[in-house]
Design an enzyme around this catalytic site. Sequence first.
Site, short mmCIF file in Angstrom:
data_model
loop_
_atom_site.label_atom_id
_atom_site.label_comp_id
_atom_site.label_asym_id
_atom_site.label_seq_id
_atom_site.Cartn_x
_atom_site.Cartn_y
_atom_site.Cartn_z
N GLN A 77 8.95 13.82 8.22
CA GLN A 77 9.18 12.55 8.92
C GLN A 77 10.55 12.65 9.55
O GLN A 77 11.27 13.63 9.33
CB GLN A 77 9.11 11.39 7.92
CG GLN A 77 7.86 10.54 8.03
CD GLN A 77 7.99 9.19 7.33
OE1 GLN A 77 8.81 9.00 6.45
NE2 GLN A 77 7.16 8.25 7.72
N GLU A 119 7.19 -5.57 6.59
CA GLU A 119 7.51 -4.23 7.11
C GLU A 119 7.93 -4.24 8.57
O GLU A 119 8.62 -3.35 9.04
CB GLU A 119 6.33 -3.26 6.91
CG GLU A 119 5.11 -3.59 7.72
CD GLU A 119 4.09 -2.45 7.77
OE1 GLU A 119 2.93 -2.73 8.12
OE2 GLU A 119 4.44 -1.30 7.46
N ARG A 143 0.82 -1.22 0.00
CA ARG A 143 0.00 0.00 0.00
C ARG A 143 0.85 1.27 0.00
O ARG A 143 0.35 2.36 -0.26
CB ARG A 143 -0.97 0.00 1.18
CG ARG A 143 -0.35 0.36 2.51
CD ARG A 143 -1.25 0.03 3.68
NE ARG A 143 -2.38 0.90 3.86
CZ ARG A 143 -2.38 1.99 4.63
NH1 ARG A 143 -1.28 2.36 5.24
NH2 ARG A 143 -3.47 2.70 4.77
N ASP A 192 3.75 5.78 14.00
CA ASP A 192 2.30 5.89 14.02
C ASP A 192 1.73 4.47 14.01
O ASP A 192 1.84 3.79 13.02
CB ASP A 192 1.77 6.72 12.84
CG ASP A 192 2.41 6.37 11.49
OD1 ASP A 192 3.63 6.19 11.42
OD2 ASP A 192 1.65 6.26 10.51
O1 LIG Z 1 -1.35 5.17 6.16
C1 LIG Z 1 -1.04 5.42 7.48
C2 LIG Z 1 0.36 5.92 7.71
O2 LIG Z 1 1.27 5.18 6.91
C3 LIG Z 1 2.62 5.56 6.94
O3 LIG Z 1 3.26 5.12 8.13
C4 LIG Z 1 3.80 3.84 8.16
O4 LIG Z 1 4.46 3.47 6.94
C5 LIG Z 1 5.54 4.29 6.52
C6 LIG Z 1 6.10 3.68 5.27
O5 LIG Z 1 6.76 2.49 5.52
C7 LIG Z 1 6.60 4.43 7.63
O6 LIG Z 1 7.51 5.43 7.27
C8 LIG Z 1 5.95 4.81 8.96
O7 LIG Z 1 6.94 4.73 9.96
C9 LIG Z 1 4.85 3.79 9.26
O8 LIG Z 1 4.29 4.01 10.53
C10 LIG Z 1 2.82 7.06 6.78
O9 LIG Z 1 4.16 7.44 6.97
C11 LIG Z 1 1.94 7.84 7.73
O10 LIG Z 1 2.12 9.22 7.56
C12 LIG Z 1 0.51 7.43 7.43
O11 LIG Z 1 -0.37 8.20 8.14
#
Ligand SMILES: OC[C@H]1O[C@H](O[C@H]2O[C@H](CO)[C@@H](O)[C@H](O)[C@H]2O)[C@H](O)[C@@H](O)[C@@H]1O
Length: 604
Positions: free
Chosen positions: A256, A558, A201, A357
């Site tokens: 981030q 992941e 996703r 998150d």
């Molecule tokens: O869709 C929900 C959230 O998804 C992301 O967060 C998660 O995936 C990222 C990609 O691997 C990763 O960087 C992050 O640490 C994960 O928690 C996204 O970064 C969020 O902003 C989003 O709301």
Amino acid sequence: MTKILKPYSRLPYSHALNFKELSLLALALLISDSVLTTMSVSESLSPCISDIETVIPTTPLVSFFERLQETALNTFGETNFDPKLYVDLSLKFDLPTTEDAFVKLPKSANGSLSAEDLKGFIEKYFESAGNDMVYCEPVDFVPEPEGFLPKVKNPEVRAWALEVHALWKNLSRKVSDQVQKRPELHSVLPLPEPVMIPGSRFREIYYWDSYWVIRGLLASKMYETAKGIVTNLIYFIEEYGYVLNGGRAYYTNRSQPPLLSAMIYEIYNKTGDMQLVKKSLPALLKEYCFWNSDIHKVIIQDSQSCNHTLNRYYAMWNKPRPEATTKDKKFASKISNVSEKQQFYRELASAAESGWDFSSRWMRNPSDFTTLATTTILPVDLNTFILKMELDIAFFAKVTGDNSTATSFIEASQSRLNAIKSVFWNEEVGQWLDYWLNDSTCKGCQTWEACNQKQSVFASNFIPLWVESFYSDTSLVDKVMKSFQGSGLLCAYGIATSLMNSGEQWDFPNGWAPLQHMIVEGLARSGSKEARSVAEDIAMRWIRTNYVAYKKTGKMHEKYNVEKCGEFGGGGKYVPQTGFGWSNGVVLAFLEEFGWPQDQMIDC
Ligand SMILES: OC[C@H]1O[C@H](O[C@H]2O[C@H](CO)[C@@H](O)[C@H](O)[C@H]2O)[C@H](O)[C@@H](O)[C@@H]1O
């Protein structure tokens, strides 16, 4: 009171133009010797953010996608529903035509749509999610690079490592030409170079993921691909004033964990590319300004009346995250007060900015999600990353001959080092603890109180070890390592994120590749033999479980369950994902560093 940024008129989606202008002012101050002789770097940045706005406007396209997302949930139901899918679609026709067709869809007496009608509408008017990022063969991929993982002697592990290396081909994408031609039809943002996506996703570039992707690419000898990723992140800074959470229009309201300087440092170390350093430096100065803006900056006065400046996560957003609107609204439904609801949405988005998150780490009461309080916390890891940024900028300035910037940033890093010691360090437990502010308004300075250090064990309590300033202090490493070994975090198959099984994904029993890597790398680089052997032991546990999970499922994941060999992680607000950029990167980086002996079994 919420301030709204004016949209950037040249582009269809909104930009933090005010922030860019203010950043330029800060840069002018930064390079002015007269200012720097009387002020510290972070003080000299203050003028750039005195009027920083705190909400980035959304775009008509993203708002429409959110409406579609809500309709889809009401029509298709919750089973297998992923809200992100609907904000990742592309329009086949312009927005007014699509909206017009949408409002004309036949509705029953209670206002609902039939699943068949909505499916038909989506097929007719939208390109599938992901069509905006097209597959592209990385220019520097070869099936077995020369000098690949020389320390991996075991044939089974070597064969697997080559398969993981080959996954770069699956994850490589470039923004489609359609997006370059008609950006207003897409939520994906145009980018100059190919990217590596995390996978599933996550169909776009992510900021902090890219650090571990790059560490893996360097092990894979894919230097051009690694540099291209950095070029994209620099492009974000040039366009928006900071690196976005990810490469979509709905990620423009936050960043981030800031690891761009660390990416450039590692690439420079391997390639000696001075051009890259020269082109990066102005962007890094801008990014530094962003993280030192008023919204991110807090002053703490210690018991000796000494002031310390530290930073927090703070998203420029107070609404549901568009990629999760339906979920966020549901979480917020029990909050009736409008400003409390807005604050909760800001806490959600700020937790997303932290990369964690979600986690009990950001909650006042881990069993009540509405008690998220991300902006009230000074996080140990964020401040470690900013310390690293200061050290890296000083290093880049030095090698490019800009001595005055180098001196200013050395001074800034020394101030932050003092701040980290004074505010986060806890001698009794031998860990750095997050500091909870008395309130999140951050007006004036707050007085340090011992009781505000959060006495819970998180993997982030050990992240300072990753930076040379800490790992080069042998007696400190020894103390922190003992504390780590007794903390309960080290499990049979890696380091747990926390000790609390809250059901959130950034908690026990999940282990995440980035956290394993930073702690292992700090211990391994410390120069202590004992620390290196602890690091190697953790790396081997992690590699083992990644390998077994791969053999069982055919995929890299992941996150992993650190209690059970070969099991991927769970919990959180979306189903576990595969691919997976940073997990691949960390396995390759660990195998490069520690290798795998010929006769050592990898199964568990
Ligand atoms: O869709 C929900 C959230 O998804 C992301 O967060 C998660 O995936 C990222 C990609 O691997 C990763 O960087 C992050 O640490 C994960 O928690 C996204 O970064 C969020 O902003 C989003 O709301």
